[in-house]
Scaffold this motif. Structure first.
Motif, PDB file in Angstrom:
ATOM      1  N   VAL A  20       0.836  -1.204   0.000  1.00  0.00           N
ATOM      2  CA  VAL A  20       0.000   0.000   0.000  1.00  0.00           C
ATOM      3  C   VAL A  20       0.869   1.252   0.000  1.00  0.00           C
ATOM      4  CG1 VAL A  20      -1.654   1.351   1.345  1.00  0.00           C
ATOM      5  CG2 VAL A  20      -1.991  -1.119   1.069  1.00  0.00           C
ATOM      6  N   ALA A  21       1.939   1.250   0.810  1.00  0.00           N
ATOM      7  CA  ALA A  21       2.828   2.410   0.871  1.00  0.00           C
ATOM      8  C   ALA A  21       3.468   2.689  -0.489  1.00  0.00           C
ATOM      9  CB  ALA A  21       3.909   2.192   1.929  1.00  0.00           C
ATOM     10  N   LEU A  22       3.880   1.629  -1.180  1.00  0.00           N
ATOM     11  CA  LEU A  22       4.489   1.806  -2.503  1.00  0.00           C
ATOM     12  C   LEU A  22       3.459   2.264  -3.532  1.00  0.00           C
ATOM     13  CD1 LEU A  22       6.852  -1.313  -2.597  1.00  0.00           C
ATOM     14  CD2 LEU A  22       7.516   1.094  -2.387  1.00  0.00           C
ATOM     15  N   PHE A  23       2.235   1.757  -3.436  1.00  0.00           N
ATOM     16  CA  PHE A  23       1.172   2.213  -4.329  1.00  0.00           C
ATOM     17  C   PHE A  23       0.927   3.713  -4.134  1.00  0.00           C
ATOM     18  CE2 PHE A  23      -1.167  -2.105  -4.850  1.00  0.00           C
ATOM     19  CZ  PHE A  23      -0.379  -2.392  -5.947  1.00  0.00           C
ATOM     20  N   VAL A  24       0.873   4.138  -2.879  1.00  0.00           N
ATOM     21  CA  VAL A  24       0.535   5.532  -2.577  1.00  0.00           C
ATOM     22  C   VAL A  24       1.670   6.474  -2.986  1.00  0.00           C
ATOM     23  CG1 VAL A  24       0.039   7.176  -0.724  1.00  0.00           C
ATOM     24  CG2 VAL A  24      -1.052   4.926  -0.721  1.00  0.00           C
ATOM     25  N   PRO A  30       3.017   0.737 -10.049  1.00  0.00           N
ATOM     26  CA  PRO A  30       2.200  -0.295  -9.390  1.00  0.00           C
ATOM     27  C   PRO A  30       2.362  -1.691  -9.976  1.00  0.00           C
ATOM     28  CG  PRO A  30       0.927   1.715  -9.681  1.00  0.00           C
ATOM     29  CD  PRO A  30       2.221   1.916 -10.412  1.00  0.00           C
ATOM     30  N   ASP A  31       2.532  -1.803 -11.294  1.00  0.00           N
ATOM     31  CA  ASP A  31       2.661  -3.140 -11.877  1.00  0.00           C
ATOM     32  C   ASP A  31       3.959  -3.822 -11.427  1.00  0.00           C
ATOM     33  OD1 ASP A  31       3.686  -0.982 -13.452  1.00  0.00           O
ATOM     34  OD2 ASP A  31       4.152  -2.391 -15.045  1.00  0.00           O
ATOM     35  N   GLY A 516     -14.276   2.369  -0.768  1.00  0.00           N
ATOM     36  CA  GLY A 516     -14.109   3.554  -1.596  1.00  0.00           C
ATOM     37  C   GLY A 516     -12.903   4.363  -1.189  1.00  0.00           C
ATOM     38  N   LEU A 517     -12.682   4.535   0.109  1.00  0.00           N
ATOM     39  CA  LEU A 517     -11.528   5.299   0.590  1.00  0.00           C
ATOM     40  C   LEU A 517     -10.224   4.597   0.219  1.00  0.00           C
ATOM     41  CD1 LEU A 517     -12.827   6.396   4.118  1.00  0.00           C
ATOM     42  CD2 LEU A 517     -12.616   7.819   2.060  1.00  0.00           C
ATOM     43  N   LEU A 518     -10.198   3.262   0.376  1.00  0.00           N
ATOM     44  CA  LEU A 518      -8.982   2.524   0.042  1.00  0.00           C
ATOM     45  C   LEU A 518      -8.711   2.567  -1.457  1.00  0.00           C
ATOM     46  CD1 LEU A 518      -6.693   0.765   1.127  1.00  0.00           C
ATOM     47  CD2 LEU A 518      -8.162  -1.239   0.789  1.00  0.00           C
ATOM     48  N   ALA A 519      -9.755   2.465  -2.264  1.00  0.00           N
ATOM     49  CA  ALA A 519      -9.584   2.489  -3.724  1.00  0.00           C
ATOM     50  C   ALA A 519      -9.011   3.817  -4.193  1.00  0.00           C
ATOM     51  CB  ALA A 519     -10.917   2.227  -4.415  1.00  0.00           C
ATOM     52  N   ASN A 520      -9.226   4.876  -3.441  1.00  0.00           N
ATOM     53  CA  ASN A 520      -8.699   6.189  -3.812  1.00  0.00           C
ATOM     54  C   ASN A 520      -7.192   6.308  -3.637  1.00  0.00           C
ATOM     55  OD1 ASN A 520     -10.765   8.342  -4.619  1.00  0.00           O
ATOM     56  ND2 ASN A 520     -11.799   7.372  -2.892  1.00  0.00           N
ATOM     57  N   VAL A 521      -6.621   5.480  -2.768  1.00  0.00           N
ATOM     58  CA  VAL A 521      -5.191   5.617  -2.510  1.00  0.00           C
ATOM     59  C   VAL A 521      -4.376   4.446  -3.051  1.00  0.00           C
ATOM     60  CG1 VAL A 521      -5.452   7.092  -0.493  1.00  0.00           C
ATOM     61  CG2 VAL A 521      -5.482   4.628  -0.193  1.00  0.00           C
ATOM     62  N   VAL A 522      -5.017   3.279  -3.202  1.00  0.00           N
ATOM     63  CA  VAL A 522      -4.334   2.201  -3.918  1.00  0.00           C
ATOM     64  C   VAL A 522      -5.034   2.065  -5.261  1.00  0.00           C
ATOM     65  CG1 VAL A 522      -3.428   1.057  -1.887  1.00  0.00           C
ATOM     66  CG2 VAL A 522      -5.683   0.431  -2.674  1.00  0.00           C
ATOM     67  N   PRO A 564      -6.736  11.934  -7.995  1.00  0.00           N
ATOM     68  CA  PRO A 564      -6.428  11.745  -9.421  1.00  0.00           C
ATOM     69  C   PRO A 564      -5.790  10.398  -9.710  1.00  0.00           C
ATOM     70  CG  PRO A 564      -4.875  13.267  -8.406  1.00  0.00           C
ATOM     71  CD  PRO A 564      -5.935  13.006  -7.381  1.00  0.00           C
ATOM     72  N   VAL A 565      -5.215   9.755  -8.692  1.00  0.00           N
ATOM     73  CA  VAL A 565      -4.536   8.476  -8.923  1.00  0.00           C
ATOM     74  C   VAL A 565      -5.437   7.285  -8.632  1.00  0.00           C
ATOM     75  CG1 VAL A 565      -2.257   9.434  -8.452  1.00  0.00           C
ATOM     76  CG2 VAL A 565      -3.592   8.496  -6.566  1.00  0.00           C
ATOM     77  N   GLY A 566      -6.658   7.536  -8.140  1.00  0.00           N
ATOM     78  CA  GLY A 566      -7.543   6.437  -7.812  1.00  0.00           C
ATOM     79  C   GLY A 566      -8.027   5.683  -9.028  1.00  0.00           C
ATOM     80  N   TYR A 567      -8.110   6.378 -10.166  1.00  0.00           N
ATOM     81  CA  TYR A 567      -8.607   5.730 -11.374  1.00  0.00           C
ATOM     82  C   TYR A 567      -7.930   6.361 -12.584  1.00  0.00           C
ATOM     83  CZ  TYR A 567     -11.923   2.826 -13.913  1.00  0.00           C
ATOM     84  OH  TYR A 567     -12.471   1.853 -14.695  1.00  0.00           O
ATOM     85  N   GLN A 568      -7.675   5.560 -13.605  1.00  0.00           N
ATOM     86  CA  GLN A 568      -6.917   6.021 -14.766  1.00  0.00           C
ATOM     87  C   GLN A 568      -7.528   7.245 -15.429  1.00  0.00           C
ATOM     88  OE1 GLN A 568      -4.188   5.771 -16.183  1.00  0.00           O
ATOM     89  NE2 GLN A 568      -4.207   5.384 -18.375  1.00  0.00           N
TER      90      GLN A 568
END
Length: 609
Positions: A20-24, A30-31, A516-522, A564-568
Motif C-alpha cells: 500500500v505504501a508503494l502504491f501511494v 504499481p505493476d 471507496g476510501l482505500l480504492a482512492n489511494v491504492v 487523481p490516482v484512484g482511477y486512470q
C-alpha cells in the motif's frame, strides 16, 4: 507470535502495508510492485502458504484473461471510428451551450462505458470536450472532471464495465459460489448512474472549479514571454542555410527552438523543411528572453518587439498546428526525459510548454525534464502528426485541430463497423445467456476480430494495457495469502466487534465507505482483493447476506472519485483540466458520500441484507 499475531499472519500484513505504501508513494510503478509482491509471497512461502503455482495463478485467472480480451474488443470498436463519430455528432449539436454540452457528455459517456473499456472512451472525448469548451468560452475544467466521473459511473452497469467487476465476480465465485451474470446488477447500476449524473449536472457543476481559463493555449501555459519573432537580415550568416539545419543547431547549442518560418503569406515548420532561409524571412522562436537575445547576437538577427506570438500565429493547419497531449500511465515514454523520448525526431514536433501533474509549468530547458504519467505537453507539429497521435496509445490528444471534428462527421463509417459491433454484441449475448463463460466468449471475440480483419495480431497485442494485467496478476495471490494465513479471520473478528453497536445495514455502508476510501489511494482492484474476503467473512459472522456485501465492495471500488490516482481516467483529465489534488476531494467527496447512501439502500431494497 508478533504483536499478538501468528508470525505468518503478521508477515502478510507487513507485505500489505509495504505494498500500500508503494502504491501511494509511487516510488515504483504499481505493476512492478505487484510483480515484486508475487516474488515475495512465493519466496516467503513457508510462512505465506503461497506456492509458485499459486503465486502465478493470477496470470491464468479468468478475470485477468477476460480483462485482457476486453481491451482487444474495445480496440476493435475504437478502430471502426464509431465512438469518435458519435462524439463528433454530439459536438456538432451542442456547440456554444455549456449546459447542453455537459448534459450530453454525461449522458453519452456513462452508457458507452458500460460495455466498452472507459479509458479509450474518455481518450476520444477529451479533445472534443476541450475544443468545444474553447469555442463556447467555457473553462475545459468545468467539463473534464464530469467526463471522467461519468465514465466511472457507467462502469457499474454491466459485468464487463470495469476490470474491478470481473475480479470481484471471480472472487465471489470462489468465496460464495456466486459469480456475477452479465446484467445481474444493472438495475442498481442504473440507479447509481442516474443519481450520479444528476449530481454532476447540479451540485457537481457548482463545485467544479474553472482552473483553466478559456483562450489561447500559449496563455494557459504562460509562455507568451518565451515566444518571439526575429527578422533575418541579408547580412545574417543564416541566409542560404536550410531551415531544418538552423533549427537543429539552435536547439543543440542554445535553449532555443525555431518553430516556423514566415515568408510573406507563407508559413512552414522549420524542423520539417529543407528549404533555405532567405533575407527578410521571419523566424518564430521559443526560448527564455535572454537566450533569444543571445541567439539574435550570434546569428546577427533583428528582434521584432511588437510582433506578438500566440495561438493564431502558431496554429496554421495548412503547415503547422498546436496540439496538447496528456501522458497516460501506460505510455512507454513515462520515466524518460523529453530528450530521451526523442519527441522531435519521432513525431516531427517541438515541445513549447509542459504542465506537470502537480500543476507546475515548465517553459524552458525541456530536455532533462522527466516525463511522468499525467503530464501535459504543448507541441507544435503537423496536422498529419496530430492524426497519427489520435491513433496511438503513447499520448492522449486533449486539443485537436478545430476542423477535424467536421471532417470526422463527414467521413463514412468504416466497413468493419457492423462486424465489430456484431462481435461485441455476440460476446455480451453469449455470456448473458450462459451459453459459455464470459472468458471464453471474450476470447472468441478476440479471435473473430482478427480473423475478420478488424484488427491485426499486432493491433491486438498493442491494445492490451499490460501494466493493468501485471497489476491484476500480482495482487490476486495476496488475497489467497490473507485467507491461508488467517488474516481474513483476524480482520473480520475485529470488524464483527462493531456489529453489536451497528446494524447490518450500517456494516454494509461501512464496508462501502472503507472500500471507496482505500480504492482512492491504492487501486480499485487491490481494494477489492483485500476487502472482499473480509466483507464476506463478516457477513457470515453477523448473519447477513454475503452477496449484499460483495456488491457493496464491488460498487465502492468502482467509484474512486476523490484522488487523481484512484482511477486512470481521473489521471487523464488531471493535466488538461489544470486541476489540483484538492479539487477531486471537493467534487468527489460529496458524490462518494451520496453514493454510499444510495448504493447501500439500493442493495437492501433489491437484494436484502
Amino acid at each position: 507470535m508478533i504483536l499478538g499475531l501468528p508470525t505468518e499472519t503478521a508477515l502478510v500484513f507487513g507485505l500489505i502495508l509495504v505494498t500500500v505504501a508503494l502504491f501511494v508513494t509511487e516510488v515504483v510503478s504499481p505493476d512492478i510492485v505487484a510483480i515484486g509482491l508475487v516474488v515475495a509471497l512465493v519466496v516467503l512461502g513457508p510462512w505465506t502458504g503461497i506456492s509458485a503455482e499459486e503465486g502465478l495463478s493470477g496470470f491464468s485467472n479468468p478475470a485477468t484473461v477476460t480483462i485482457l480480451a476486453m481491451y482487444v474488443l474495445s480496440k476493435g470498436i475504437e478502430e471502426t471510428g464509431v465512438v469518435r463519430r458519435l462524439g463528433a455528432e454530439v459536438a456538432h449539436v451542442t456547440r456554444g451551450n455549456e449546459n447542453r454540452l455537459l448534459a450530453a457528455v454525461v449522458a453519452l459517456t456513462g452508457p458507452i462505458a458500460g460495455v466498452i473499456n472507459n479509458t479509450p472512451v474518455v481518450a476520444v472525448f477529451i479533445p472534443m470536450v476541450t475544443d468545444l469548451a474553447e469555442e463556447a468560452g467555457v473553462s475545459p475544467s468545468k467539463l473534464l472532471l464530469p467526463l471522467s466521473y461519468a465514465s466511472m459511473l457507467g462502469g457499474t452497469l454491466t459485468l464487463i464495465g470495469t476490470a474491478t467487476n470481473l475480479v470481484a465476480s471471480d472472487l465471489s465465485a470462489s468465496l460464495i459460489d456466486h459469480p456475477f451474470s452479465m446484467f445481474e446488477f444493472t438495475s442498481l447500476g442504473l440507479v447509481v448512474l442516474v443519481v450520479g449524473s444528476v449530481y454532476l449536472l447540479t451540485v457537481g457543476k457548482a463545485l467544479t472549479p474553472a482552473r483553466v481559463t478559456p483562450g489561447d493555449r500559449t496563455t494557459q501555459y504562460e509562455i507568451d514571454a518565451y515566444l518571439a519573432r526575429v527578422l533575418v537580415p541579408a547580412r545574417s550568416p543564416l541566409v542560404g542555410v536550410p531551415a531544418a539545419d538552423v533549427a537543429s543547431d539552435a536547439a543543440r547549442d542554445l535553449d532555443i527552438d525555431i518553430l516556423d518560418v514566415v515568408r510573406g503569406h507563407e508559413h512552414f515548420i522549420a524542423t520539417d523543411s529543407d528549404r533555405e532561409l532567405n533575407a527578410r524571412d521571419i523566424l518564430t522562436v521559443r526560448g527564455a528572453p535572454d537566450e533569444i537575445k543571445r541567439f539574435c547576437d550570434v546569428a546577427d538577427l533583428r528582434y521584432l518587439p511588437r510582433a506578438t506570438v500566440g495561438d493564431d500565429e502558431l496554429d496554421n493547419p495548412a503547415e503547422g498546428t498546436l496540439v496538447e497531449l496528456v501522458v497516460p500511465s501506460e505510455s512507454s515514454v513515462v520515466g524518460d526525459t523529453i530528450a530521451g523520448a526523442r519527441v522531435r525526431e519521432r513525431y516531427d514536433a517541438t515541445v513549447i510548454g509542459v504542465r506537470r501533474r502537480n500543476g507546475d509549468l515548465v517553459r524552458e530547458r525541456f530536455g532533462p525534464h522527466v516525463i511522468e504519467a499525467g503530464d501535459s505537453l504543448l507541441l507544435q507539429t503537423t496536422e498529419e502528426t496530430v492524426e497519427y497521435l489520435l491513433e496511438t496509445h503513447e499520448f492522449v490528444v486533449t486539443g485537436e485541430i478545430p476542423d477535424l471534428i467536421d471532417r470526422i462527421r463527414g467521413r463514412e463509417l468504416q466497413p468493419t463497423t457492423l462486424p465489430a459491433l456484431a462481435i461485441v454484441g455476440s460476446v455480451i449475448g453469449l455470456a448473458a445467456l450462459g451459453v459459455v463463460p464470459i472468458v471464453i466468449a471474450a476470447l472468441g471475440g478476440v479471435v473473430a476480430m482478427v480473423v475478420t480483419g478488424i484488427l491485426t495480431p499486432s493491433d491486438a497485442y498493442d491494445a492490451v494495457n499490460w501494466n493493468v494485467i501485471f497489476l491484476l496478476a500480482g495482487v490476486i495471490p495476496l488475497g489467497l495469502a490473507m485467507q491461508d494465513t488467517g488474516g481474513v479471520d483476524v480482520l473480520a473478528s475485529g470488524v464483527v466487534a462493531l456489529s453489536a453497536l451497528v446494524p447490518a445495514v450500517g456494516m454494509l455502508a461501512a464496508f462501502y465507505l472503507l472500500t471507496g476510501l482505500l480504492a482512492n489511494v491504492v487501486t480499485p482492484v487491490a481494494s477489492v482483493v483485500l476487502l472482499l474476503p473480509i466483507a464476506v467473512d463478516t457477513a457470515g459472522r453477523i448473519g447477513a447476506d454475503p452477496f449484499a456485501f460483495v456488491l457493496a465492495v464491488t460498487f465502492a471500488a468502482s467509484t474512486a472519485f476523490m484522488t487523481p490516482v484512484g482511477y486512470q481516467t481521473n489521471l487523464m483529465v488531471y493535466g488538461p483540466g489544470g486541476y489540483r489534488f484538492t479539487d477531486y476531494v471537493r467534487v468527489g467527496a460529496p458524490l462518494q458520500a451520496l453514493l454510499t447512501v444510495v448504493t447501500t439502500l439500493g442493495i437492501v431494497v433489491l437484494w436484502g441484507v
